[in-house]
Design a protein around this motif. Structure first.
Motif, PDB file in Angstrom:
ATOM      1  N   TYR A 142       0.813  -1.219   0.000  1.00  6.46           N
ATOM      2  CA  TYR A 142       0.000   0.000   0.000  1.00  6.46           C
ATOM      3  C   TYR A 142       0.852   1.276   0.000  1.00  6.46           C
ATOM      4  O   TYR A 142       0.845   2.041  -0.956  1.00  6.46           O
ATOM      5  N   LEU A 143       1.624   1.469   1.064  1.00  6.16           N
ATOM      6  CA  LEU A 143       2.370   2.723   1.185  1.00  6.16           C
ATOM      7  C   LEU A 143       3.459   2.851   0.122  1.00  6.16           C
ATOM      8  O   LEU A 143       3.584   3.892  -0.540  1.00  6.16           O
ATOM      9  N   LEU A 144       4.252   1.804  -0.047  1.00  6.74           N
ATOM     10  CA  LEU A 144       5.330   1.884  -1.040  1.00  6.74           C
ATOM     11  C   LEU A 144       4.774   1.968  -2.455  1.00  6.74           C
ATOM     12  O   LEU A 144       5.387   2.585  -3.332  1.00  6.74           O
ATOM     13  N   ASN A 145       3.612   1.371  -2.679  1.00  9.48           N
ATOM     14  CA  ASN A 145       2.977   1.482  -3.990  1.00  9.48           C
ATOM     15  C   ASN A 145       2.574   2.919  -4.288  1.00  9.48           C
ATOM     16  O   ASN A 145       2.737   3.405  -5.411  1.00  9.48           O
ATOM     17  N   LYS A 146       2.055   3.616  -3.269  1.00  5.36           N
ATOM     18  CA  LYS A 146       1.705   5.033  -3.443  1.00  5.36           C
ATOM     19  C   LYS A 146       2.938   5.861  -3.746  1.00  5.36           C
ATOM     20  O   LYS A 146       2.941   6.726  -4.631  1.00  5.36           O
ATOM     21  N   MET A 147       4.017   5.604  -2.985  1.00  7.79           N
ATOM     22  CA  MET A 147       5.259   6.341  -3.204  1.00  7.79           C
ATOM     23  C   MET A 147       5.822   6.067  -4.602  1.00  7.79           C
ATOM     24  O   MET A 147       6.326   6.966  -5.274  1.00  7.79           O
ATOM     25  N   GLU A 148       5.725   4.814  -5.037  1.00  4.51           N
ATOM     26  CA  GLU A 148       6.246   4.445  -6.347  1.00  4.51           C
ATOM     27  C   GLU A 148       5.485   5.157  -7.454  1.00  4.51           C
ATOM     28  O   GLU A 148       6.072   5.626  -8.432  1.00  4.51           O
ATOM     29  N   LYS A 149       4.155   5.246  -7.303  1.00  5.08           N
ATOM     30  CA  LYS A 149       3.357   5.913  -8.328  1.00  5.08           C
ATOM     31  C   LYS A 149       3.694   7.396  -8.414  1.00  5.08           C
ATOM     32  O   LYS A 149       3.741   7.975  -9.502  1.00  5.08           O
ATOM     33  N   ILE A 150       3.931   8.012  -7.246  1.00  6.21           N
ATOM     34  CA  ILE A 150       4.295   9.436  -7.244  1.00  6.21           C
ATOM     35  C   ILE A 150       5.660   9.627  -7.892  1.00  6.21           C
ATOM     36  O   ILE A 150       5.874  10.528  -8.709  1.00  6.21           O
ATOM     37  N   TYR A 151       6.603   8.756  -7.540  1.00  7.44           N
ATOM     38  CA  TYR A 151       7.966   8.876  -8.052  1.00  7.44           C
ATOM     39  C   TYR A 151       8.025   8.614  -9.558  1.00  7.44           C
ATOM     40  O   TYR A 151       8.774   9.260 -10.291  1.00  7.44           O
ATOM     41  N   LEU A 152       7.226   7.643 -10.027  1.00  6.15           N
ATOM     42  CA  LEU A 152       7.295   7.237 -11.427  1.00  6.15           C
ATOM     43  C   LEU A 152       6.239   7.919 -12.293  1.00  6.15           C
ATOM     44  O   LEU A 152       6.080   7.548 -13.456  1.00  6.15           O
ATOM     45  N   LYS A 153       5.537   8.888 -11.724  1.00  7.38           N
ATOM     46  CA  LYS A 153       4.463   9.537 -12.475  1.00  7.38           C
ATOM     47  C   LYS A 153       4.974  10.168 -13.767  1.00  7.38           C
ATOM     48  O   LYS A 153       4.326  10.129 -14.808  1.00  7.38           O
ATOM     49  N   SER A 154       6.150  10.776 -13.688  1.00  8.78           N
ATOM     50  CA  SER A 154       6.720  11.424 -14.856  1.00  8.78           C
ATOM     51  C   SER A 154       7.494  10.457 -15.732  1.00  8.78           C
ATOM     52  O   SER A 154       8.068  10.853 -16.742  1.00  8.78           O
ATOM     53  N   ARG A 155       7.559   9.179 -15.340  1.00 10.54           N
ATOM     54  CA  ARG A 155       8.295   8.179 -16.127  1.00 10.54           C
ATOM     55  C   ARG A 155       7.341   7.145 -16.713  1.00 10.54           C
ATOM     56  O   ARG A 155       7.707   6.004 -16.938  1.00 10.54           O
ATOM     57  N   SER A 156       6.104   7.570 -16.975  1.00  9.60           N
ATOM     58  CA  SER A 156       5.113   6.650 -17.511  1.00  9.60           C
ATOM     59  C   SER A 156       5.454   6.267 -18.947  1.00  9.60           C
ATOM     60  O   SER A 156       6.081   7.021 -19.680  1.00  9.60           O
ATOM     61  N   LYS A 157       4.992   5.085 -19.321  1.00 11.62           N
ATOM     62  CA  LYS A 157       5.122   4.657 -20.711  1.00 11.62           C
ATOM     63  C   LYS A 157       3.860   5.043 -21.471  1.00 11.62           C
ATOM     64  O   LYS A 157       2.755   4.835 -20.986  1.00 11.62           O
ATOM     65  N   HIS A 158       4.040   5.615 -22.637  1.00 12.83           N
ATOM     66  CA  HIS A 158       2.920   6.040 -23.467  1.00 12.83           C
ATOM     67  C   HIS A 158       3.003   5.363 -24.820  1.00 12.83           C
ATOM     68  O   HIS A 158       4.096   5.132 -25.345  1.00 12.83           O
ATOM     69  N   GLU A 159       1.838   5.103 -25.377  1.00 18.83           N
ATOM     70  CA  GLU A 159       1.764   4.501 -26.707  1.00 18.83           C
ATOM     71  C   GLU A 159       1.316   5.554 -27.706  1.00 18.83           C
ATOM     72  O   GLU A 159       0.385   6.322 -27.443  1.00 18.83           O
ATOM     73  N   LEU A 160       1.975   5.584 -28.837  1.00 25.39           N
ATOM     74  CA  LEU A 160       1.708   6.595 -29.852  1.00 25.39           C
ATOM     75  C   LEU A 160       1.707   5.906 -31.216  1.00 25.39           C
ATOM     76  O   LEU A 160       2.718   5.328 -31.616  1.00 25.39           O
ATOM     77  N   GLU A 161       0.569   5.932 -31.908  1.00 26.32           N
ATOM     78  CA  GLU A 161       0.462   5.312 -33.227  1.00 26.32           C
ATOM     79  C   GLU A 161       0.242   6.402 -34.266  1.00 26.32           C
ATOM     80  O   GLU A 161      -0.717   7.170 -34.179  1.00 26.32           O
ATOM     81  N   VAL A 162       1.132   6.459 -35.249  1.00 29.30           N
ATOM     82  CA  VAL A 162       1.123   7.547 -36.221  1.00 29.30           C
ATOM     83  C   VAL A 162       1.045   6.980 -37.630  1.00 29.30           C
ATOM     84  O   VAL A 162       1.795   6.062 -37.990  1.00 29.30           O
ATOM     85  N   GLU A 163       0.134   7.515 -38.427  1.00 27.93           N
ATOM     86  CA  GLU A 163       0.076   7.213 -39.859  1.00 27.93           C
ATOM     87  C   GLU A 163       0.537   8.446 -40.614  1.00 27.93           C
ATOM     88  O   GLU A 163      -0.021   9.536 -40.439  1.00 27.93           O
ATOM     89  N   LEU A 164       1.565   8.295 -41.450  1.00 30.63           N
ATOM     90  CA  LEU A 164       2.126   9.461 -42.118  1.00 30.63           C
ATOM     91  C   LEU A 164       2.605   9.110 -43.517  1.00 30.63           C
ATOM     92  O   LEU A 164       2.778   7.929 -43.865  1.00 30.63           O
ATOM     93  N   LEU A 165       2.826  10.163 -44.304  1.00 28.76           N
ATOM     94  CA  LEU A 165       3.392  10.026 -45.640  1.00 28.76           C
ATOM     95  C   LEU A 165       4.911   9.991 -45.508  1.00 28.76           C
ATOM     96  O   LEU A 165       5.514  10.936 -45.012  1.00 28.76           O
ATOM     97  N   ASP A 166       5.490   8.906 -45.937  1.00 27.59           N
ATOM     98  CA  ASP A 166       6.936   8.752 -45.790  1.00 27.59           C
ATOM     99  C   ASP A 166       7.632   9.201 -47.074  1.00 27.59           C
ATOM    100  O   ASP A 166       8.176   8.415 -47.833  1.00 27.59           O
ATOM    101  N   ARG A 167       7.587  10.520 -47.316  1.00 24.92           N
ATOM    102  CA  ARG A 167       8.168  11.022 -48.564  1.00 24.92           C
ATOM    103  C   ARG A 167       9.512  11.705 -48.356  1.00 24.92           C
ATOM    104  O   ARG A 167      10.231  11.954 -49.298  1.00 24.92           O
TER     105      ARG A 167
END
Length: 240
Positions: A142-167
């Motif tokens: 509980y407690l360490l999990n809360k601390m971990e979430k606060i500490y790692l909040k800015s280190r989250s993994k994000h998914e980004l899917e992009v469709e583009l013209l590769d010219r």
């Protein structure tokens, strides 16, 4: 001497009941935390594991007291205990799930394993160690999990899917743009590639990125969506 030995391997019904109740309480406390966090193994599972371990420990110590004075019998309270420690793995394996590069359920599997250890301690009458272990497990979950979430909040993994013209090397430009905004590219996958009107190739790329500072991800999304060669953009959040 024989009478003292016989008494050592016996337990009263009230003491047995007390240990079973303590086992259910300790297992339930850890199970409640897992239940609140919406994990597969929750309140009842942890109680059952703890109670089962306690019962086996009690059986191992006191269940064969009638054979204590037999000359060819050697009492070994640790024999059944060892089977619990090795056998509890099948439950832990059942709550571990893998989805691509992400693995879920490791903490819950570990909590099931440690609850079995707590149950064994309670069954053996090692109550202070069982209570101390329960306290540390709750602090960790509980407690360490809360601390971990606060500490790692800015280190989250994000998914980004992009469709583009590769010219004109669009993939390279996107990768450089992400790095300039202090986003680490964890993985990169080209999902599809096709030739559109005018012979211009269209590609769909999935990035998984980790941010090193606040707002870096949203800044990158705004930049990419404003590019004229970007046809579509899908965003999402991955686990830590």
């Amino acid at each position: 001497m024989a009478g003292a030995t016989q008494q050592l391997w016996q337990i009263t019904q009230s003491d047995l009941l007390l240990r079973m109740l303590i086992s259910a309480a300790f297992g339930g406390l850890i199970g409640i935390e897992r239940e609140w966090s919406n994990h597969a193994a929750g309140f009842r599972t942890h109680i059952l594991v703890c109670l089962g371990s306690t019962t086996i420990m009690l059986l191992s110590i006191y269940g064969f007291s009638q054979f204590v004075n037999e000359p060819n019998v050697r009492m070994d309270p640790a024999r059944l205990t060892a089977q619990v420690i090795s056998g509890i793995g099948f439950l832990g394996a059942g709550v571990i799930m893998r989805n691509g590069s992400e693995v879920k359920g490791l903490t819950t599997a570990a909590s099931i394993w440690v609850v079995a250890a707590i149950g064994l301690c309670v069954g053996a009458g090692f109550l202070f160690a069982a209570g101390l272990c329960t306290l540390f497990v709750l602090i960790s979950l509980y407690l360490l999990n809360k601390m971990e979430k606060i500490y790692l909040k800015s280190r989250s993994k994000h998914e980004l899917e992009v469709e583009l013209l590769d010219r004109s090397g669009g993939l390279v430009m996107l990768s450089q743009a992400l790095k300039q905004r202090e986003l680490d590219i964890v993985s990169l996958q080209v999902l599809s590639s096709q030739t559109g009107d005018g012979g211009i190739e269209k590609i769909t790329i999935r990035f998984v990125v980790r941010s090193r500072k606040n707002n870096a991800y949203m800044d990158a999304v705004r930049y990419i969506s404003a590019r004229p060669d970007v046809l579509a953009l899908r965003t999402g959040m991955s686990l830590h």
